[in-house]
Design a protein around this motif. Structure first.
Motif, PDB file in Angstrom:
ATOM      1  N   MET A 103       0.844  -1.194   0.000  1.00  7.63           N
ATOM      2  CA  MET A 103       0.000   0.000   0.000  1.00  7.63           C
ATOM      3  C   MET A 103       0.884   1.251   0.000  1.00  7.63           C
ATOM      4  O   MET A 103       1.731   1.416   0.880  1.00  7.63           O
ATOM      5  CB  MET A 103      -0.914   0.007   1.236  1.00  7.63           C
ATOM      6  CG  MET A 103      -1.852   1.206   1.283  1.00  7.63           C
ATOM      7  SD  MET A 103      -2.851   1.242   2.803  1.00  7.63           S
ATOM      8  CE  MET A 103      -3.771  -0.291   2.620  1.00  7.63           C
ATOM      9  N   ASN A 104       0.692   2.114  -1.018  1.00  4.46           N
ATOM     10  CA  ASN A 104       1.509   3.318  -1.071  1.00  4.46           C
ATOM     11  C   ASN A 104       0.962   4.376  -0.116  1.00  4.46           C
ATOM     12  O   ASN A 104      -0.097   4.218   0.506  1.00  4.46           O
ATOM     13  CB  ASN A 104       1.582   3.865  -2.508  1.00  4.46           C
ATOM     14  CG  ASN A 104       0.192   4.202  -3.063  1.00  4.46           C
ATOM     15  OD1 ASN A 104      -0.660   4.714  -2.358  1.00  4.46           O
ATOM     16  ND2 ASN A 104      -0.006   3.897  -4.337  1.00  4.46           N
ATOM     17  N   LEU A 105       1.702   5.501  -0.016  1.00  3.87           N
ATOM     18  CA  LEU A 105       1.356   6.532   0.967  1.00  3.87           C
ATOM     19  C   LEU A 105      -0.006   7.155   0.679  1.00  3.87           C
ATOM     20  O   LEU A 105      -0.798   7.385   1.602  1.00  3.87           O
ATOM     21  CB  LEU A 105       2.450   7.608   0.976  1.00  3.87           C
ATOM     22  CG  LEU A 105       2.258   8.739   1.991  1.00  3.87           C
ATOM     23  CD1 LEU A 105       2.273   8.191   3.404  1.00  3.87           C
ATOM     24  CD2 LEU A 105       3.332   9.812   1.802  1.00  3.87           C
ATOM     25  N   ALA A 112      -2.795   4.875   1.682  1.00 12.40           N
ATOM     26  CA  ALA A 112      -2.848   4.777   3.142  1.00 12.40           C
ATOM     27  C   ALA A 112      -3.478   6.022   3.753  1.00 12.40           C
ATOM     28  O   ALA A 112      -4.297   5.936   4.676  1.00 12.40           O
ATOM     29  CB  ALA A 112      -1.442   4.560   3.695  1.00 12.40           C
ATOM     30  N   VAL A 113      -3.106   7.196   3.235  1.00 14.48           N
ATOM     31  CA  VAL A 113      -3.683   8.447   3.731  1.00 14.48           C
ATOM     32  C   VAL A 113      -5.188   8.474   3.488  1.00 14.48           C
ATOM     33  O   VAL A 113      -5.975   8.872   4.367  1.00 14.48           O
ATOM     34  CB  VAL A 113      -3.009   9.659   3.058  1.00 14.48           C
ATOM     35  CG1 VAL A 113      -3.781  10.938   3.349  1.00 14.48           C
ATOM     36  CG2 VAL A 113      -1.567   9.793   3.537  1.00 14.48           C
ATOM     37  N   ARG A 114      -5.615   8.060   2.298  1.00 19.69           N
ATOM     38  CA  ARG A 114      -7.036   8.031   1.981  1.00 19.69           C
ATOM     39  C   ARG A 114      -7.785   7.093   2.923  1.00 19.69           C
ATOM     40  O   ARG A 114      -8.888   7.404   3.385  1.00 19.69           O
ATOM     41  CB  ARG A 114      -7.233   7.594   0.525  1.00 19.69           C
ATOM     42  CG  ARG A 114      -8.688   7.699   0.069  1.00 19.69           C
ATOM     43  CD  ARG A 114      -8.879   7.168  -1.337  1.00 19.69           C
ATOM     44  NE  ARG A 114      -8.056   7.905  -2.290  1.00 19.69           N
ATOM     45  CZ  ARG A 114      -7.125   7.344  -3.052  1.00 19.69           C
ATOM     46  NH1 ARG A 114      -6.887   6.041  -2.951  1.00 19.69           N
ATOM     47  NH2 ARG A 114      -6.432   8.071  -3.891  1.00 19.69           N
ATOM     48  N   LEU A 115      -7.193   5.958   3.226  1.00 18.21           N
ATOM     49  CA  LEU A 115      -7.825   4.987   4.115  1.00 18.21           C
ATOM     50  C   LEU A 115      -7.965   5.548   5.531  1.00 18.21           C
ATOM     51  O   LEU A 115      -9.035   5.436   6.160  1.00 18.21           O
ATOM     52  CB  LEU A 115      -7.008   3.696   4.135  1.00 18.21           C
ATOM     53  CG  LEU A 115      -7.542   2.551   5.012  1.00 18.21           C
ATOM     54  CD1 LEU A 115      -8.887   2.076   4.482  1.00 18.21           C
ATOM     55  CD2 LEU A 115      -6.549   1.391   5.041  1.00 18.21           C
ATOM     56  N   VAL A 164      -0.317   0.486   7.954  1.00 19.87           N
ATOM     57  CA  VAL A 164      -0.040   1.685   7.151  1.00 19.87           C
ATOM     58  C   VAL A 164       1.184   2.391   7.707  1.00 19.87           C
ATOM     59  O   VAL A 164       1.524   2.231   8.891  1.00 19.87           O
ATOM     60  CB  VAL A 164      -1.244   2.654   7.151  1.00 19.87           C
ATOM     61  CG1 VAL A 164      -2.465   2.009   6.510  1.00 19.87           C
ATOM     62  CG2 VAL A 164      -1.568   3.115   8.562  1.00 19.87           C
ATOM     63  N   PRO A 165       1.875   3.196   6.901  1.00 22.90           N
ATOM     64  CA  PRO A 165       3.029   3.955   7.400  1.00 22.90           C
ATOM     65  C   PRO A 165       2.617   4.937   8.491  1.00 22.90           C
ATOM     66  O   PRO A 165       1.491   5.445   8.497  1.00 22.90           O
ATOM     67  CB  PRO A 165       3.530   4.694   6.151  1.00 22.90           C
ATOM     68  CG  PRO A 165       2.998   3.913   5.001  1.00 22.90           C
ATOM     69  CD  PRO A 165       1.689   3.354   5.442  1.00 22.90           C
ATOM     70  N   VAL A 166       3.521   5.199   9.413  1.00 23.93           N
ATOM     71  CA  VAL A 166       3.233   6.116  10.512  1.00 23.93           C
ATOM     72  C   VAL A 166       2.856   7.498   9.989  1.00 23.93           C
ATOM     73  O   VAL A 166       1.926   8.146  10.480  1.00 23.93           O
ATOM     74  CB  VAL A 166       4.451   6.203  11.452  1.00 23.93           C
ATOM     75  CG1 VAL A 166       4.219   7.262  12.521  1.00 23.93           C
ATOM     76  CG2 VAL A 166       4.717   4.858  12.093  1.00 23.93           C
ATOM     77  N   ARG A 167       3.578   7.967   8.982  1.00 20.51           N
ATOM     78  CA  ARG A 167       3.312   9.303   8.445  1.00 20.51           C
ATOM     79  C   ARG A 167       1.919   9.385   7.831  1.00 20.51           C
ATOM     80  O   ARG A 167       1.270  10.437   7.862  1.00 20.51           O
ATOM     81  CB  ARG A 167       4.378   9.657   7.406  1.00 20.51           C
ATOM     82  CG  ARG A 167       4.297  11.089   6.911  1.00 20.51           C
ATOM     83  CD  ARG A 167       5.591  11.535   6.282  1.00 20.51           C
ATOM     84  NE  ARG A 167       6.686  11.568   7.263  1.00 20.51           N
ATOM     85  CZ  ARG A 167       7.874  12.083   7.012  1.00 20.51           C
ATOM     86  NH1 ARG A 167       8.143  12.590   5.818  1.00 20.51           N
ATOM     87  NH2 ARG A 167       8.812  12.075   7.928  1.00 20.51           N
ATOM     88  N   ILE A 205      -0.952  12.338   8.432  1.00 21.20           N
ATOM     89  CA  ILE A 205      -1.545  13.112   7.336  1.00 21.20           C
ATOM     90  C   ILE A 205      -3.045  12.841   7.234  1.00 21.20           C
ATOM     91  O   ILE A 205      -3.849  13.766   7.028  1.00 21.20           O
ATOM     92  CB  ILE A 205      -0.839  12.775   6.010  1.00 21.20           C
ATOM     93  CG1 ILE A 205       0.655  13.137   6.094  1.00 21.20           C
ATOM     94  CG2 ILE A 205      -1.492  13.514   4.849  1.00 21.20           C
ATOM     95  CD1 ILE A 205       1.448  12.715   4.884  1.00 21.20           C
ATOM     96  N   GLY A 206      -3.448  11.583   7.396  1.00 28.36           N
ATOM     97  CA  GLY A 206      -4.862  11.246   7.304  1.00 28.36           C
ATOM     98  C   GLY A 206      -5.682  11.926   8.384  1.00 28.36           C
ATOM     99  O   GLY A 206      -6.782  12.440   8.122  1.00 28.36           O
ATOM    100  N   LYS A 207      -5.181  11.951   9.610  1.00 22.38           N
ATOM    101  CA  LYS A 207      -5.900  12.601  10.700  1.00 22.38           C
ATOM    102  C   LYS A 207      -6.000  14.104  10.473  1.00 22.38           C
ATOM    103  O   LYS A 207      -7.056  14.712  10.699  1.00 22.38           O
ATOM    104  CB  LYS A 207      -5.197  12.316  12.029  1.00 22.38           C
ATOM    105  CG  LYS A 207      -5.374  10.890  12.537  1.00 22.38           C
ATOM    106  CD  LYS A 207      -4.686  10.695  13.864  1.00 22.38           C
ATOM    107  CE  LYS A 207      -4.900   9.280  14.382  1.00 22.38           C
ATOM    108  NZ  LYS A 207      -6.306   9.014  14.709  1.00 22.38           N
TER     109      LYS A 207
END
Length: 357
Positions: free
Chosen positions: A1-3, A6-9, A174-177, A181-183
């Motif tokens: 899963m790319n960044l 992951a952010v969208r999720l 998912v990546p920590v970053r 960003i998602g939050k």
């Protein structure tokens, strides 16, 4: 899963959780009702135009009707007033109008009979004094409470995930970053939506108030610039609030760990409120990233900002937001999986253990 995925999720998950939160929904409804009430209720309780009694074919009747007053034709206007059927009466005394009232004559009747002198405005674009005070106050209040409320909610969400050990599952997926960003994006979208709803309700409510139509064109440019300033300013602070949530393991510790961020939000708020009539200070504040989201729209409203200034201020704010995101990400990554008590800002900044996650 790319960044990006992951952010969208993460953002979708945060939005679903928040939209089901009764506290969030209630607070949004409360602010909408408050905004509408502050516009509509004063007009509703102000009452209608005064009623005035006159004799048949009174020479003053056309002027009274043109002023929007309720005119009652009676053979004895004074009796109508004594009976309480009219607020006042206008009779002719030696070719001059005389107002009869029980205690005091309504001002709108006196103004309708007065001959207004010619007026030449030396500063026709000047803003009404009440509006000149309220508009900066509203801009500052919206940014202050929205960034503080949603920022605290982001911090609480991060801390809750640490308390329940949910963060360990999320980091494995998912990546920590991406979590950070998602939050921030989800909180920013909800905050902007809430502000847009409040603005729409306020604009609609202004149609019921005297002078609302004249004030809205003056607010247009300031409100349109307020949106990008608000978004960048919110993202800048939200990234720091997410880092605050990662620094602690208990909800009770958020206040202490987040004191620097709270001061960063409160100081510009009070500066704009109390120093809004100081042109030099407001010019400086419009280029300081923490105060620019409120100071620059205020200067655009009162006409003291040149056309190029909001662009320069927005670039400075964008650079500061990018720096805050990088700093917030580093602090977030350096403290998210620490569960042995509160992490200091310095320790989180030095920790590179999760850089490779």
């Amino acid at each position: 899963m790319n960044l990006v995925e992951a952010v969208r999720l993460v953002a979708a998950r945060e939005l679903k959780v928040k939209l089901r939160d009764k506290t969030f929904l209630f607070s949004t409804l409360f602010f909408l009702v408050l905004a509408l009430g502050s516009m509509v209720l004063p007009a509703m309780f102000a009452g209608g135009p005064s009623s005035v009694a006159v004799v048949q074919a009174s020479p003053y009747e056309p002027a009274l009707r043109a002023a929007g007053l309720e005119v009652k034709v009676a053979a004895d206007p004074e009796k109508v007033v004594r009976d309480g059927d009219a607020d006042a009466a206008v009779v002719d005394r030696g070719g001059k109008p005389e107002v009869l009232a029980m205690k005091s004559a309504p001002g709108d009747i006196v103004r309708a009979l007065s001959v207004a002198p010619d007026v030449r405005l030396l500063d026709p674009d000047a803003v009404d004094e009440v509006a000149a005070f309220l508009i900066p106050f509203v801009f500052a209040m919206v940014f202050f409470f929205t960034s503080l409320t949603f920022g605290l909610q982001i911090a609480q969400s991060v801390t809750e995930e640490k308390q329940t050990r949910m963060v360990e599952i999320l980091v494995a997926a998912v990546p920590v970053r991406a979590l950070l960003i998602g939050k921030v994006l989800a909180g920013g979208a909800l905050a902007l939506a809430q502000v847009a709803l409040i603005a729409a309700v306020s604009v609609a409510g202004a149609q019921f108030t005297d002078g609302g139509d004249a004030l809205l064109p003056l607010l247009g440019p300031a409100m349109s610039w307020f949106i990008p300033f608000f978004v960048l300013g919110f993202v800048m602070l939200a990234s720091l609030w997410a880092a605050v949530g990662a620094l602690v393991n208990r909800q009770e510790d958020i206040g202490g760990a987040g004191m620097p961020v709270q001061l960063a939000v409160m100081l510009p708020f009070f500066l704009v409120i109390f120093l809004q009539d100081n042109p030099l200070v407001m010019r400086i504040l419009s280029y300081v990233p923490l105060s620019a989201p409120t100071a620059m729209p205020v200067r655009l409203f009162d006409g003291s900002a040149a056309g190029w200034e909001p662009f320069v201020s927005l670039v400075v704010l964008a650079a500061a937001t990018a720096g805050a995101l990088l700093a917030g990400a580093r602090l977030y990554e350096g403290s998210l999986l620490r569960t042995n008590g509160r992490t200091s800002w310095a320790a989180a900044w030095r920790d590179r253990e999760l850089r490779s996650v």
